[in-house]
Design a protein around this motif. Sequence first.
Motif, PDB file in Angstrom:
ATOM      1  N   ARG A  19      51.627  -5.831  16.319  1.00 29.85           N
ATOM      2  CA  ARG A  19      52.063  -4.444  16.236  1.00 29.85           C
ATOM      3  C   ARG A  19      50.831  -3.552  16.289  1.00 29.85           C
ATOM      4  N   ALA A  49      54.784   2.218  27.601  1.00 35.83           N
ATOM      5  CA  ALA A  49      55.955   2.761  26.915  1.00 35.83           C
ATOM      6  C   ALA A  49      55.651   4.175  26.452  1.00 35.83           C
ATOM      7  N   THR A  58      63.062   6.870  24.100  1.00 39.49           N
ATOM      8  CA  THR A  58      61.971   5.973  24.471  1.00 39.49           C
ATOM      9  C   THR A  58      62.220   5.367  25.847  1.00 39.49           C
ATOM     10  N   SER A  60      60.284   2.353  28.630  1.00 36.82           N
ATOM     11  CA  SER A  60      59.241   1.339  28.755  1.00 36.82           C
ATOM     12  C   SER A  60      59.193   0.795  30.174  1.00 36.82           C
ATOM     13  N   LYS A  65      59.941  -4.528  29.124  1.00 38.04           N
ATOM     14  CA  LYS A  65      61.263  -4.196  28.592  1.00 38.04           C
ATOM     15  C   LYS A  65      61.904  -5.418  27.951  1.00 38.04           C
ATOM     16  N   THR A  69      58.524  -2.596  21.894  1.00 35.43           N
ATOM     17  CA  THR A  69      59.286  -1.469  21.369  1.00 35.43           C
ATOM     18  C   THR A  69      58.328  -0.410  20.841  1.00 35.43           C
ATOM     19  N   SER A  71      57.791   3.138  18.724  1.00 35.81           N
ATOM     20  CA  SER A  71      58.446   3.917  17.675  1.00 35.81           C
ATOM     21  C   SER A  71      57.428   4.905  17.110  1.00 35.81           C
ATOM     22  N   GLN A  82      55.429  -2.325  18.952  1.00 32.66           N
ATOM     23  CA  GLN A  82      55.745  -3.683  18.522  1.00 32.66           C
ATOM     24  C   GLN A  82      55.832  -4.551  19.763  1.00 32.66           C
TER      25      GLN A  82
END
Length: 125
Positions: A19, A49, A58, A60, A65, A69, A71, A82
């Motif tokens: 992350r 992303a 969001t 990507s 994909k 992720t 955020s 992530q």
Amino acid sequence: QVQLIESGGGLVQPGASLRLSCAASGRIFSNSAMGWFRQAPGKEREFVAVIICGSGNTYSAGSVKGRFTISRDNAKNTAYLQMNSLKPEDTAVYYCAVNSNYRGNFVSATLYDYWGRGTQVTVSS
């Protein structure tokens, strides 16, 4: 003025997770977009992303994909990436960037006016 500091990179084996964090100093307004890009040796910087600050939407790249992720924690003024199921081809320097005047286009790196210094991600067995 916005300053961005990435962290969380490292050396991991294929299939592992990481992350990344991007801590921002300075105010990021709702008409901004925060993105992640990466650059592998000998290759151009590519979009990974983005999160649109006003809507939270969001997007990507196709290559990540379902595995990556993005955020954002507004209270901490920090964005995250992530990364799951990492592959050797994900090896690159990962950069956080801010487009302070988002108008619908988020893929081109030239649209981003603030950049971090990058964090290295290496995926190797």
